[in-house]
Design a protein around this motif. Structure first.
Motif, mmCIF file in Angstrom:
data_model
loop_
_atom_site.group_PDB
_atom_site.id
_atom_site.type_symbol
_atom_site.label_atom_id
_atom_site.label_comp_id
_atom_site.label_asym_id
_atom_site.label_seq_id
_atom_site.Cartn_x
_atom_site.Cartn_y
_atom_site.Cartn_z
ATOM 1 N N CYS A 181 -28.592 54.795 26.192
ATOM 2 C CA CYS A 181 -29.803 55.374 25.609
ATOM 3 C C CYS A 181 -30.601 54.233 24.978
ATOM 4 C CB CYS A 181 -29.435 56.429 24.578
ATOM 5 S SG CYS A 181 -30.834 57.065 23.637
ATOM 6 N N LEU A 182 -31.715 53.878 25.599
ATOM 7 C CA LEU A 182 -32.527 52.755 25.151
ATOM 8 C C LEU A 182 -33.797 53.288 24.490
ATOM 9 C CD1 LEU A 182 -32.644 49.623 25.244
ATOM 10 C CD2 LEU A 182 -34.044 49.853 27.302
ATOM 11 N N PRO A 183 -33.945 53.171 23.166
ATOM 12 C CA PRO A 183 -35.131 53.704 22.478
ATOM 13 C C PRO A 183 -36.398 52.937 22.847
ATOM 14 C CG PRO A 183 -33.311 53.286 20.944
ATOM 15 C CD PRO A 183 -32.951 52.623 22.229
ATOM 16 N N ASP A 184 -37.520 53.649 22.887
ATOM 17 C CA ASP A 184 -38.809 52.980 23.092
ATOM 18 C C ASP A 184 -39.130 52.073 21.917
ATOM 19 O OD1 ASP A 184 -38.915 54.472 25.364
ATOM 20 O OD2 ASP A 184 -40.458 55.868 24.672
ATOM 21 N N ASP A 185 -38.698 52.453 20.726
ATOM 22 C CA ASP A 185 -38.889 51.663 19.511
ATOM 23 C C ASP A 185 -37.831 50.560 19.484
ATOM 24 O OD1 ASP A 185 -39.138 50.586 17.006
ATOM 25 O OD2 ASP A 185 -39.006 52.488 15.917
ATOM 26 N N SER A 186 -38.246 49.316 19.662
ATOM 27 C CA SER A 186 -37.301 48.201 19.756
ATOM 28 C C SER A 186 -36.541 47.945 18.462
ATOM 29 C CB SER A 186 -38.041 46.924 20.167
ATOM 30 O OG SER A 186 -39.056 46.605 19.228
ATOM 31 N N SER A 187 -36.985 48.527 17.356
ATOM 32 C CA SER A 187 -36.270 48.347 16.089
ATOM 33 C C SER A 187 -34.999 49.196 16.028
ATOM 34 C CB SER A 187 -37.183 48.693 14.905
ATOM 35 O OG SER A 187 -37.500 50.082 14.896
ATOM 36 N N ARG A 188 -34.864 50.125 16.936
ATOM 37 C CA ARG A 188 -33.670 50.982 16.981
ATOM 38 C C ARG A 188 -32.705 50.445 18.043
ATOM 39 N NH1 ARG A 188 -34.705 55.875 14.340
ATOM 40 N NH2 ARG A 188 -36.925 56.243 13.894
ATOM 41 N N HIS A 189 -31.431 50.465 17.715
ATOM 42 C CA HIS A 189 -30.413 49.951 18.626
ATOM 43 C C HIS A 189 -30.098 50.971 19.724
ATOM 44 C CE1 HIS A 189 -29.504 46.372 16.299
ATOM 45 N NE2 HIS A 189 -29.420 47.103 15.203
ATOM 46 N N GLY A 199 -21.685 52.688 20.022
ATOM 47 C CA GLY A 199 -22.693 51.640 19.880
ATOM 48 C C GLY A 199 -23.433 51.714 18.555
ATOM 49 N N LYS A 200 -24.223 50.668 18.277
ATOM 50 C CA LYS A 200 -24.961 50.585 17.013
ATOM 51 C C LYS A 200 -25.999 51.699 16.883
ATOM 52 C CE LYS A 200 -24.474 45.571 16.375
ATOM 53 N NZ LYS A 200 -25.206 44.284 16.207
ATOM 54 N N GLY A 201 -26.498 52.203 18.019
ATOM 55 C CA GLY A 201 -27.508 53.248 17.972
ATOM 56 C C GLY A 201 -26.991 54.571 17.416
ATOM 57 N N ARG A 202 -25.685 54.695 17.314
ATOM 58 C CA ARG A 202 -25.120 55.944 16.789
ATOM 59 C C ARG A 202 -25.593 56.197 15.359
ATOM 60 N NH1 ARG A 202 -20.667 58.269 14.297
ATOM 61 N NH2 ARG A 202 -19.801 60.083 15.398
ATOM 62 N N ARG A 203 -25.877 55.106 14.640
ATOM 63 C CA ARG A 203 -26.272 55.247 13.236
ATOM 64 C C ARG A 203 -27.575 56.020 13.091
ATOM 65 N NH1 ARG A 203 -26.202 49.755 10.068
ATOM 66 N NH2 ARG A 203 -24.052 49.982 10.775
ATOM 67 N N TRP A 204 -28.602 55.638 13.866
ATOM 68 C CA TRP A 204 -29.880 56.347 13.725
ATOM 69 C C TRP A 204 -29.828 57.742 14.336
ATOM 70 C CZ3 TRP A 204 -32.738 57.863 17.963
ATOM 71 C CH2 TRP A 204 -32.521 57.204 19.180
ATOM 72 N N LEU A 205 -28.957 57.935 15.319
ATOM 73 C CA LEU A 205 -28.787 59.269 15.891
ATOM 74 C C LEU A 205 -28.157 60.227 14.874
ATOM 75 C CD1 LEU A 205 -27.557 58.328 19.487
ATOM 76 C CD2 LEU A 205 -29.746 59.385 18.888
ATOM 77 N N ASN A 235 -38.785 63.794 18.057
ATOM 78 C CA ASN A 235 -39.679 63.383 19.163
ATOM 79 C C ASN A 235 -39.722 61.869 19.343
ATOM 80 O OD1 ASN A 235 -40.417 66.062 19.765
ATOM 81 N ND2 ASN A 235 -42.000 66.034 18.185
ATOM 82 N N LEU A 236 -38.536 61.275 19.516
ATOM 83 C CA LEU A 236 -38.426 59.840 19.718
ATOM 84 C C LEU A 236 -38.212 59.552 21.204
ATOM 85 C CD1 LEU A 236 -36.058 59.007 16.709
ATOM 86 C CD2 LEU A 236 -38.546 58.744 16.817
ATOM 87 N N GLY A 237 -39.086 58.763 21.801
ATOM 88 C CA GLY A 237 -38.973 58.441 23.214
ATOM 89 C C GLY A 237 -37.819 57.493 23.497
ATOM 90 N N VAL A 238 -37.055 57.797 24.546
ATOM 91 C CA VAL A 238 -35.941 56.945 24.969
ATOM 92 C C VAL A 238 -35.876 56.924 26.494
ATOM 93 C CG1 VAL A 238 -34.558 57.432 22.904
ATOM 94 C CG2 VAL A 238 -34.254 58.835 24.964
ATOM 95 N N THR A 239 -35.058 56.022 27.013
ATOM 96 C CA THR A 239 -34.780 55.965 28.446
ATOM 97 C C THR A 239 -33.281 55.913 28.648
ATOM 98 O OG1 THR A 239 -36.822 54.735 28.889
ATOM 99 C CG2 THR A 239 -35.129 54.677 30.590
#
Length: 466
Positions: A181-189, A216-222, A365-369
């Protein structure tokens, strides 16, 4: 390079002088899995062949405006179509019928009245050399073009519902898929997603991933996403009823005791026949169905038929246990591979219950790929074939990131997955046939673009120039 048998649908053009002649042929060939087009004259046949680039042409010896010999000669004048195999239908041994065959290399001919068995045998013989791929298929392992690509799906993170993350996306996901899961916002892991399930509401597709399976590190913001409330359909009751088929009564009682702690009411079915009867009679009374297994015998067929007759609006999602590595989940039936942990089963059942509910509340409503590595095996006149390490669902729309495809499609790299299969003996290797949006319309013109793109990338390849 091995390609799964049957993953490519072959195209056949039938040219006849009277439409009724084609009825039996088209019915038979379509049952065999072929795509057919019918033309009723030499002129129309040439137009359809030029547009569809068929893998085989079947033609009457005599046509209203020409002969099969003229059709053969016209195709020989076009380099792109000159190798198209042709079968001639010869009504009798008269000179008028046989003359168009002289001096021409037809793939074969059928003499006399229509014989379905003979036709099937001949078609199989002609297409045997290209049984798995299109005759136009260009294998990337025969070139120096890079075969690695990135498979992408656009999505929007909405929020959390309990311990599950909710995404709105362009595609269904398979529980066995591992997706970045790659966020559009580069500040998010980024984060690694697993064990996804799906909710379909009208034209909207929601993907649900359990937080416990996200790495992964992105789990924190999720974990910090806003909570989304769930509102049940109908009267809004919190009823969580589950039809549970298990022939082992002791095992059912154990599941019943454990799942009651998750506020689930189980209705026991001791046989698959009883489960089929329940689906036909009372499917609207439950929110999910669990099958210890879905047998391939008459009982399993009876269950599938009963399920197919239930209106999609009230049809409960089905979860079926399986010991097979080749079992393929669909939008109606999700397979869970045995042995499985209780936590995995609870997550899948909970997602099934949520599929009968709607979301409410403020969303992130956070864009991801979603991204996953893949290989492209080759291109043909409609799209191509990719190889992946997880199953995909037929009908899925994805984007393919590859420099050649970007140039070929002018950046419009969205494709439709139309067939998926696993390699024999390699249950962890899957192949998918895709159709490119750019290939819709005149296939001959599209194929000219493909050839130019291939030539251009081969010329630019440093290994080639060295």
């Amino acid at each position: 390079m091995e390609v799964v048998r049957g993953i490519t649908m072959h195209t056949i053009v039938i040219v006849v002088d009277k439409p009724e002649k084609s009825v039996s042929m088209t019915t038979l060939l379509q049952r065999m899995g072929f795509k057919t087009y019918v033309a009723q004259s030499l002129y129309e046949g040439l137009r359809v062949i030029d547009q569809e680039m068929p893998h085989l042409v079947i033609s009457d010896a005599l046509l209203s405006d020409g002969t099969v010999g003229t059709l053969y000669d016209r195709l020989q004048q076009q380099p792109l179509l000159s190798n198209t195999p042709m079968l001639a239908l010869v009504a009798n041994k008269s000179k008028e019928q046989l003359t168009p065959l002289k001096g021409r290399k037809f793939a074969g001919f059928l003499l006399g009245k229509f014989d379905g068995k003979t036709l099937v045998q001949k078609v199989k013989e002609v297409l045997a050399s290209n049984s798995n791929v299109s005759p136009y298929f260009v294998k990337f392992d025969k070139t120096d073009i890079e075969n690695k690509l990135t498979l992408c799906v656009q999505a929007t993170v909405l929020g959390k519902s309990g311990d599950q993350v909710i995404y709105l996306s362009e595609s269904e996901v398979d529980p066995d898929a591992s997706l970045v899961c790659l966020p559009d916002d580069s500040s998010r892991h980024p984060a690694l997603l697993k064990m996804g399930t799906n909710i379909i509401k009208g034209e909207d597709i929601y993907n649900i991933f359990p937080l416990s399976r996200i790495k992964g590190k992105g789990r924190r913001w999720l974990c910090d996403l806003p909570d989304i409330r769930m509102i049940g359909d109908g009267d809004g009751s919190a009823n969580r009823r589950l039809m549970f088929y298990d022939p082992n009564m002791n095992r059912f009682e154990q599941f019943k005791e454990v799942l009651s702690g998750y506020n689930m009411e189980l209705i026991h079915m001791a046989s698959i026949q009883a489960a089929a009867s329940f689906v036909a009679r009372d499917s609207a009374s439950v929110q999910c169905i669990y099958l210890d297994e879905l047998p391939s015998d008459s009982g399993g067929i009876q269950f599938k038929e009963a399920l197919s007759r239930v209106s999609p609006e009230i049809r409960p999602p089905v979860i079926a246990g399986t010991g097979s590595l080749n079992a393929r989940s669909t939008s109606e039936i999700r397979f869970i591979r045995k042995p499985f942990g209780l936590g995995v089963l609870v997550e899948m059942i909970d997602a099934a219950f949520k599929s009968k509910e709607s979301f409410t509340g403020k969303t992130a409503n956070l864009g991801v790929t979603y991204q996953a590595p893949a290989k492209i095996l080759g291109l043909d006149e409609t799209g191509g074939i990719i190889q992946i390490k997880f199953p995909m669902l037929k009908g899925t729309q994805v984007r393919l990131e590859h420099s050649l495809l970007h140039d070929l499609w002018d950046g419009e790299n969205k494709v439709d997955i139309i067939e998926v299969a696993t390699l024999p003996g390699k249950p962890d290797v899957w192949q998918a046939k895709f159709v490119a949006n750019r290939a819709l319309g005149n296939k001959a013109k599209y194929w000219e673009r493909v050839q130019k793109a291939l030539e251009g990338h081969l010329a630019e390849d440093p290994q080639e120039s060295a």
